[in-house]
Design a protein around this motif. Structure first.
Motif, PDB file in Angstrom:
ATOM      1  N   ARG A  23      25.106 -37.994  17.687  1.00  0.00           N
ATOM      2  CA  ARG A  23      23.909 -38.545  18.332  1.00  0.00           C
ATOM      3  C   ARG A  23      23.083 -37.457  19.001  1.00  0.00           C
ATOM      4  NH1 ARG A  23      25.081 -43.183  22.182  1.00  0.00           N
ATOM      5  NH2 ARG A  23      22.841 -43.285  22.133  1.00  0.00           N
ATOM      6  N   ASP A  24      23.746 -36.523  19.653  1.00  0.00           N
ATOM      7  CA  ASP A  24      23.045 -35.433  20.309  1.00  0.00           C
ATOM      8  C   ASP A  24      22.328 -34.541  19.286  1.00  0.00           C
ATOM      9  OD1 ASP A  24      22.364 -33.869  22.694  1.00  0.00           O
ATOM     10  OD2 ASP A  24      23.695 -32.356  21.823  1.00  0.00           O
ATOM     11  N   ARG A  27      19.152 -36.517  17.558  1.00  0.00           N
ATOM     12  CA  ARG A  27      18.120 -37.141  18.396  1.00  0.00           C
ATOM     13  C   ARG A  27      16.739 -36.502  18.229  1.00  0.00           C
ATOM     14  NH1 ARG A  27      17.256 -33.967  22.704  1.00  0.00           N
ATOM     15  NH2 ARG A  27      18.967 -32.576  23.285  1.00  0.00           N
ATOM     16  N   THR A  28      16.679 -35.211  17.918  1.00  0.00           N
ATOM     17  CA  THR A  28      15.378 -34.545  17.756  1.00  0.00           C
ATOM     18  C   THR A  28      14.914 -34.488  16.301  1.00  0.00           C
ATOM     19  OG1 THR A  28      16.450 -32.388  17.600  1.00  0.00           O
ATOM     20  CG2 THR A  28      15.728 -33.100  19.801  1.00  0.00           C
ATOM     21  N   PHE A  29      15.705 -35.010  15.379  1.00  0.00           N
ATOM     22  CA  PHE A  29      15.336 -34.943  13.962  1.00  0.00           C
ATOM     23  C   PHE A  29      13.954 -35.519  13.663  1.00  0.00           C
ATOM     24  CE2 PHE A  29      19.633 -34.404  11.564  1.00  0.00           C
ATOM     25  CZ  PHE A  29      19.868 -33.226  12.256  1.00  0.00           C
ATOM     26  N   GLU A  31      11.265 -35.377  15.288  1.00  0.00           N
ATOM     27  CA  GLU A  31      10.234 -34.407  15.642  1.00  0.00           C
ATOM     28  C   GLU A  31      10.308 -33.164  14.753  1.00  0.00           C
ATOM     29  OE1 GLU A  31      11.932 -34.179  19.428  1.00  0.00           O
ATOM     30  OE2 GLU A  31      11.552 -36.323  19.568  1.00  0.00           O
ATOM     31  N   ILE A  32      11.474 -32.878  14.223  1.00  0.00           N
ATOM     32  CA  ILE A  32      11.688 -31.656  13.447  1.00  0.00           C
ATOM     33  C   ILE A  32      11.377 -31.841  11.962  1.00  0.00           C
ATOM     34  CG2 ILE A  32      13.450 -30.006  12.683  1.00  0.00           C
ATOM     35  CD1 ILE A  32      14.886 -30.503  15.344  1.00  0.00           C
ATOM     36  N   TYR A  33      11.747 -32.992  11.400  1.00  0.00           N
ATOM     37  CA  TYR A  33      11.670 -33.181   9.954  1.00  0.00           C
ATOM     38  C   TYR A  33      10.564 -34.157   9.576  1.00  0.00           C
ATOM     39  CZ  TYR A  33      16.086 -30.737   9.973  1.00  0.00           C
ATOM     40  OH  TYR A  33      17.050 -29.794  10.160  1.00  0.00           O
ATOM     41  N   SER A  55      19.833 -42.155   7.128  1.00  0.00           N
ATOM     42  CA  SER A  55      18.471 -41.664   7.324  1.00  0.00           C
ATOM     43  C   SER A  55      17.598 -42.134   6.165  1.00  0.00           C
ATOM     44  CB  SER A  55      18.452 -40.131   7.445  1.00  0.00           C
ATOM     45  OG  SER A  55      19.065 -39.515   6.335  1.00  0.00           O
ATOM     46  N   TYR A  66      14.918 -31.330   4.328  1.00  0.00           N
ATOM     47  CA  TYR A  66      15.979 -31.505   5.324  1.00  0.00           C
ATOM     48  C   TYR A  66      17.316 -30.957   4.821  1.00  0.00           C
ATOM     49  CZ  TYR A  66      19.846 -34.075   7.482  1.00  0.00           C
ATOM     50  OH  TYR A  66      21.050 -34.422   8.068  1.00  0.00           O
TER      51      TYR A  66
END
Length: 98
Positions: A23-24, A27-29, A31-33, A55, A66
């Motif tokens: 989860r940690d 969590r930013t995926f 915004e990144i991908y 996903s 990704y």
């Protein structure tokens, strides 16, 4: 749209630690991908050792950006992930045909 499912079979007693780590990490995926439509971490109600990262991707190119050129066969892992797992990740892909 493509859906990617990575399923882990976690060693007994490591389930909560594994889920927290995944989860940690994801969590930013969004915004990144670019092209990541949505994602979730799922824990099997009958067997909490079975954890899935699901996903959904806009298209094949977004998924390849990704997961790399071997996206169909190569799971994306994190460092030391194998310490948590009873076996390598199982990887499946699905295409939305609705």
């Amino acid at each position: 749209m493509l859906t990617r499912v990575s399923e882990a079979l976690v060693k007994p007693g490591r389930e909560q630690e594994f889920v927290a780590r995944v989860r940690d990490l994801v969590r930013t995926f969004p915004e990144i991908y670019d092209g990541l439509v949505g994602h979730e971490v799922l824990v099997d109600l009958d067997d909490p050792r079975r954890v899935q990262y699901v996903s959904r991707w806009r298209d094949e190119q977004a998924l390849e950006n990704y997961a790399g050129p071997g996206w169909r066969t190569d799971p994306v892992t994190f460092p030391d992930e194998d310490e948590y797992l009873q076996r390598p990740l199982a990887l499946r892909h699905f295409q939305d045909v609705s």
